[in-house]
Design a protein around this motif. Sequence first.
Motif, PDB file in Angstrom:
ATOM      1  N   UNK A   7       0.851  -1.182   0.000  1.00 52.17           N
ATOM      2  CA  UNK A   7       0.000   0.000   0.000  1.00 52.17           C
ATOM      3  C   UNK A   7       0.889   1.235   0.000  1.00 52.17           C
ATOM      4  N   UNK A   8       0.455   2.279  -0.724  1.00 55.13           N
ATOM      5  CA  UNK A   8       1.253   3.499  -0.810  1.00 55.13           C
ATOM      6  C   UNK A   8       0.384   4.724  -0.582  1.00 55.13           C
ATOM      7  N   UNK A   9       0.991   5.713   0.058  1.00 54.96           N
ATOM      8  CA  UNK A   9       0.318   6.975   0.335  1.00 54.96           C
ATOM      9  C   UNK A   9       1.411   7.986   0.684  1.00 54.96           C
ATOM     10  N   UNK A  10       1.012   9.214   0.978  1.00 56.64           N
ATOM     11  CA  UNK A  10       1.967  10.232   1.412  1.00 56.64           C
ATOM     12  C   UNK A  10       1.481  10.866   2.699  1.00 56.64           C
ATOM     13  N   UNK A  11       2.425  11.164   3.584  1.00 55.61           N
ATOM     14  CA  UNK A  11       2.099  11.902   4.797  1.00 55.61           C
ATOM     15  C   UNK A  11       1.751  13.343   4.426  1.00 55.61           C
ATOM     16  N   UNK A  12       1.260  14.092   5.391  1.00 53.76           N
ATOM     17  CA  UNK A  12       0.847  15.474   5.117  1.00 53.76           C
ATOM     18  C   UNK A  12       1.985  16.339   4.601  1.00 53.76           C
ATOM     19  N   UNK A  13       3.227  15.994   4.978  1.00 56.11           N
ATOM     20  CA  UNK A  13       4.373  16.779   4.512  1.00 56.11           C
ATOM     21  C   UNK A  13       4.949  16.239   3.204  1.00 56.11           C
ATOM     22  N   UNK A  14       4.261  15.271   2.600  1.00 55.43           N
ATOM     23  CA  UNK A  14       4.703  14.722   1.327  1.00 55.43           C
ATOM     24  C   UNK A  14       5.613  13.516   1.426  1.00 55.43           C
ATOM     25  N   UNK A  15       6.012  13.141   2.634  1.00 49.46           N
ATOM     26  CA  UNK A  15       6.886  11.977   2.802  1.00 49.46           C
ATOM     27  C   UNK A  15       6.147  10.702   2.408  1.00 49.46           C
ATOM     28  N   UNK A  16       6.754   9.855   1.578  1.00 47.82           N
ATOM     29  CA  UNK A  16       6.079   8.612   1.175  1.00 47.82           C
ATOM     30  C   UNK A  16       5.862   7.669   2.359  1.00 47.82           C
ATOM     31  N   UNK A  21       2.440  -6.292   2.846  1.00 52.23           N
ATOM     32  CA  UNK A  21       1.875  -7.477   3.485  1.00 52.23           C
ATOM     33  C   UNK A  21       2.218  -8.730   2.684  1.00 52.23           C
ATOM     34  N   UNK A  22       2.239  -9.867   3.386  1.00 56.09           N
ATOM     35  CA  UNK A  22       2.405 -11.178   2.755  1.00 56.09           C
ATOM     36  C   UNK A  22       1.112 -11.963   2.968  1.00 56.09           C
ATOM     37  N   UNK A 106      -7.572 -14.728   1.788  1.00 58.39           N
ATOM     38  CA  UNK A 106      -8.172 -14.188   0.573  1.00 58.39           C
ATOM     39  C   UNK A 106      -8.143 -12.660   0.667  1.00 58.39           C
ATOM     40  N   UNK A 107      -7.709 -11.995  -0.407  1.00 56.18           N
ATOM     41  CA  UNK A 107      -7.528 -10.545  -0.339  1.00 56.18           C
ATOM     42  C   UNK A 107      -8.050  -9.840  -1.582  1.00 56.18           C
ATOM     43  N   UNK A 108      -8.415  -8.574  -1.377  1.00 58.80           N
ATOM     44  CA  UNK A 108      -8.674  -7.628  -2.455  1.00 58.80           C
ATOM     45  C   UNK A 108      -7.954  -6.340  -2.079  1.00 58.80           C
ATOM     46  N   UNK A 109      -7.268  -5.721  -3.049  1.00 61.18           N
ATOM     47  CA  UNK A 109      -6.446  -4.561  -2.715  1.00 61.18           C
ATOM     48  C   UNK A 109      -6.580  -3.465  -3.764  1.00 61.18           C
ATOM     49  N   UNK A 110      -6.396  -2.218  -3.297  1.00 55.29           N
ATOM     50  CA  UNK A 110      -6.251  -1.059  -4.168  1.00 55.29           C
ATOM     51  C   UNK A 110      -4.901  -0.430  -3.844  1.00 55.29           C
ATOM     52  N   UNK A 111      -4.677   0.778  -4.323  1.00 58.69           N
ATOM     53  CA  UNK A 111      -3.381   1.420  -4.091  1.00 58.69           C
ATOM     54  C   UNK A 111      -3.098   1.628  -2.607  1.00 58.69           C
ATOM     55  N   UNK A 112      -4.138   1.933  -1.826  1.00 64.20           N
ATOM     56  CA  UNK A 112      -3.878   2.222  -0.414  1.00 64.20           C
ATOM     57  C   UNK A 112      -4.781   1.446   0.545  1.00 64.20           C
ATOM     58  N   UNK A 144      -6.069   0.418   5.719  1.00 57.37           N
ATOM     59  CA  UNK A 144      -6.056   1.587   4.838  1.00 57.37           C
ATOM     60  C   UNK A 144      -4.874   2.461   5.229  1.00 57.37           C
ATOM     61  N   UNK A 145      -4.049   2.784   4.259  1.00 55.09           N
ATOM     62  CA  UNK A 145      -2.904   3.657   4.504  1.00 55.09           C
ATOM     63  C   UNK A 145      -3.298   5.075   4.120  1.00 55.09           C
ATOM     64  N   UNK A 146      -3.289   5.977   5.108  1.00 56.44           N
ATOM     65  CA  UNK A 146      -3.655   7.372   4.880  1.00 56.44           C
ATOM     66  C   UNK A 146      -2.491   8.269   5.289  1.00 56.44           C
ATOM     67  N   UNK A 147      -2.679   9.567   5.121  1.00 54.98           N
ATOM     68  CA  UNK A 147      -1.629  10.516   5.496  1.00 54.98           C
ATOM     69  C   UNK A 147      -1.318  10.451   6.986  1.00 54.98           C
ATOM     70  N   UNK A 148      -2.264   9.948   7.776  1.00 51.81           N
ATOM     71  CA  UNK A 148      -2.068   9.861   9.222  1.00 51.81           C
ATOM     72  C   UNK A 148      -1.337   8.590   9.635  1.00 51.81           C
TER      73      UNK A 148
END
Length: 292
Positions: A7-16, A21-22, A106-112, A144-148
């Motif tokens: 999963x990928x996202x950015x923090x509020x300051x733009x840090x990735x 997960x496996x 069993x999984x389903x995933x999006x970008x975050x 869910x990976x969010x800016x927080x």
Amino acid sequence: MTKRITLKCSANDGTPLEATFAPDRGMNLTSYKRGSTEVIDQSTSPLFEERCAGLGALIGPHFHHRNPKVTPPVANDSLFPHLAAIKKRGTTEPFSHGIARYVPWQTEATENTVQAIVTGKDEWQGVPLADLEGQDFTITYDATLTSEGLNIRMTVRSDTDSVIGLHYYYNLPKGTGSITSDVRNTCMENGIERELDSKWNLDNQNVLRFDLGDEADYGFRPSKDPCGGTIILDAGDYRLRTRYQTGCAENSWQLYHPKGSSFVCIEPLTAEDPRKPQLTVSILDALLTIET
């Protein structure tokens, strides 16, 4: 090769931000990073490869070891290679901390986001998981990976009283650190409730500051909010804030740090005494925030 979901996202300051997960290996959180700062102890990977411990393992539907009298026998050890390593250690429990950490989900995933589920009706090596755990169950894990940070909701519904939780191995880059959290005046040690050590730093607001120069394997319960707590790990190079809620007083968190180890485990759980869970349905909501 083990499948990975990142999963990928950015923090509020733009840090990735990245969380990996496996899903074929117990939905293990193998990496959680803010920029170049990795908070999961990568040196525990051999434990993960050997017996699905280490890195970011899960707990459920049981905690640690079951009573041997109620542990279902494994008909064919050769189907589960990790059992050889476990038996060498003299351990009789075939699936420490529950079957969920060993098996494909069993999984389903999006970008975050990722949604995952495992049930007692699923099979592993041709064996229904209910036969290995000793009961039917359904566990879900949504992240869910969010800016927080990394938001996690984990649930269980089972035939008998069960517990779920996180057993993430956090990196101590300086070999030590500290834990801060509000706690009650007692803790659990090996299933026995006792008073906190007088040498521990507990202030008059019941805020504990635990020095990780000491070893630890204790269960704590929050003092301010009976339904959840906040635990802050200061590892020197980073801080990790764990906030969790269960919606009821059946909760605690385990602090595990073997003396001299490179990691500390902070384990929010859906039971006051995880060796004696009281619920057949429980929910764990957690937010893991990396601060640098």
